[in-house]
Design a protein around this motif. Structure first.
Motif, PDB file in Angstrom:
ATOM      1  N   GLY A 140      38.193  -0.966  11.808  1.00 57.44           N
ATOM      2  CA  GLY A 140      37.021  -0.142  11.542  1.00 57.44           C
ATOM      3  C   GLY A 140      37.246   0.957  10.527  1.00 57.44           C
ATOM      4  N   TRP A 176      42.163 -10.834  14.329  1.00 52.17           N
ATOM      5  CA  TRP A 176      40.956 -10.267  14.927  1.00 52.17           C
ATOM      6  C   TRP A 176      40.991 -10.395  16.449  1.00 52.17           C
ATOM      7  CZ3 TRP A 176      37.373  -8.017  11.663  1.00 52.17           C
ATOM      8  CH2 TRP A 176      36.239  -7.489  12.278  1.00 52.17           C
ATOM      9  N   ARG A 180      41.450  -7.585  19.446  1.00 47.81           N
ATOM     10  CA  ARG A 180      40.247  -7.506  20.295  1.00 47.81           C
ATOM     11  C   ARG A 180      39.190  -6.613  19.647  1.00 47.81           C
ATOM     12  NH1 ARG A 180      42.968  -6.791  26.350  1.00 47.81           N
ATOM     13  NH2 ARG A 180      44.190  -8.717  26.293  1.00 47.81           N
ATOM     14  N   ALA A 181      39.025  -6.838  18.345  1.00 48.93           N
ATOM     15  CA  ALA A 181      38.083  -6.023  17.577  1.00 48.93           C
ATOM     16  C   ALA A 181      36.651  -6.455  17.868  1.00 48.93           C
ATOM     17  CB  ALA A 181      38.373  -6.144  16.086  1.00 48.93           C
ATOM     18  N   ASP A 182      35.745  -5.505  17.856  1.00 49.27           N
ATOM     19  CA  ASP A 182      34.330  -5.776  18.069  1.00 49.27           C
ATOM     20  C   ASP A 182      33.669  -6.192  16.759  1.00 49.27           C
ATOM     21  OD1 ASP A 182      34.460  -5.094  20.771  1.00 49.27           O
ATOM     22  OD2 ASP A 182      34.159  -2.960  20.319  1.00 49.27           O
ATOM     23  N   LEU A 183      32.798  -7.188  16.847  1.00 51.59           N
ATOM     24  CA  LEU A 183      32.043  -7.606  15.663  1.00 51.59           C
ATOM     25  C   LEU A 183      30.803  -6.737  15.547  1.00 51.59           C
ATOM     26  CD1 LEU A 183      32.348 -11.491  15.707  1.00 51.59           C
ATOM     27  CD2 LEU A 183      33.152  -9.933  13.939  1.00 51.59           C
ATOM     28  N   THR A 184      31.005  -5.543  15.037  1.00 56.37           N
ATOM     29  CA  THR A 184      29.887  -4.635  14.836  1.00 56.37           C
ATOM     30  C   THR A 184      29.059  -5.084  13.642  1.00 56.37           C
ATOM     31  OG1 THR A 184      31.171  -3.193  13.377  1.00 56.37           O
ATOM     32  CG2 THR A 184      31.286  -2.749  15.743  1.00 56.37           C
ATOM     33  N   ARG A 185      27.920  -4.455  13.479  1.00 62.15           N
ATOM     34  CA  ARG A 185      27.060  -4.789  12.339  1.00 62.15           C
ATOM     35  C   ARG A 185      27.780  -4.508  11.021  1.00 62.15           C
ATOM     36  NH1 ARG A 185      20.950  -2.348  11.299  1.00 62.15           N
ATOM     37  NH2 ARG A 185      20.525  -3.555   9.374  1.00 62.15           N
ATOM     38  N   TRP A 188      30.436  -7.260  10.421  1.00 61.44           N
ATOM     39  CA  TRP A 188      29.795  -8.482   9.941  1.00 61.44           C
ATOM     40  C   TRP A 188      29.439  -8.361   8.470  1.00 61.44           C
ATOM     41  CZ3 TRP A 188      29.872 -13.212  11.319  1.00 61.44           C
ATOM     42  CH2 TRP A 188      29.932 -13.581  12.658  1.00 61.44           C
TER      43      TRP A 188
END
Length: 212
Positions: A140, A176, A180-185, A188
């Motif tokens: 991030g 990824w 454990r990364a989040d697929l934030t907007r 993406w």
């Protein structure tokens, strides 16, 4: 540098000479009609000459023998540097990251490829630099620069050797999932932007291949 009896070495030397010669004379370096004459080279293989194109200035300045050897040294050095940079992005200290880079330079994989006359397969700098940028996006903290570099490196992987691109995608996915990364907007958007840059650079080659 390499086993002089290896057919791969002879093919690599030809590719490096042809890349420099074609650029000097305004010819299309991706035309494979002169390679393996009179049969010609299949375009899937002929397009994988990115290392030859990057090394063309060395061939022009120092001649084929010295220029080729310098290019091989540069490929090994770039692998070590890229590994150090990747490890630093993972939080490794300078000493540990440098040790990892040196270890990669002396690894059995790179040693085997270089000794067999396959410097193209040893050109892993774009692979590792791309994974570094994936790490930044997953954390991030990526900027527009990171996104652009990722797209360029992904395209370069495909032009180094076509199967490096799917291997790169698998490695990126592994990073990824491990983080454990989040697929934030935002993530993406950054991933799709990098993919669009890569596709735009590879599209002319894909179209040419489709027309064969």
């Amino acid at each position: 540098m390499g086993d002089l009896t290896s057919l791969d070495l002879q093919g690599s030397i030809w590719a490096y000479w042809w890349s420099a010669f074609s650029l000097e004379n305004g010819l299309n370096p991706f035309a494979g009609t002169h390679n393996f004459y009179p049969i010609g080279q299949h375009p899937v293989s002929q397009y994988n000459i990115l290392d030859g194109l990057l090394s063309a200035p060395l061939i022009t300045l120092f001649g084929l023998r010295v220029g080729f050897n310098l290019a091989c040294v540069a490929i090994l050095a770039s692998a070590g540097w890229a590994m150090q940079r990747f490890c630093r992005s993972l939080g490794f200290g300078l000493f540990a990251a440098t040790a990892a880079g040196i270890a990669l330079m002396g690894s059995s994989y790179l040693s085997k490829e270089m000794s067999a006359g396959r410097p193209t397969q040893a050109l892993v700098v774009f692979f590792l630099l791309g994974l570094t940028e994936v790490r930044q996006i997953a954390a991030g903290v990526a900027t527009r620069k990171n996104v652009i570099i990722l797209g360029l490196c992904a395209a370069a992987c495909g032009l180094v050797y076509w199967y490096y691109l799917p291997l790169f995608a698998i490695a990126a996915l592994s990073i990824w999932l491990t983080m454990r990364a989040d697929l934030t907007r935002l993530a993406w958007k950054q991933i799709l932007t990098s993919a669009a840059i890569s596709i735009a650079l590879l599209l002319p080659f894909l179209v040419a291949l489709a027309q064969k």
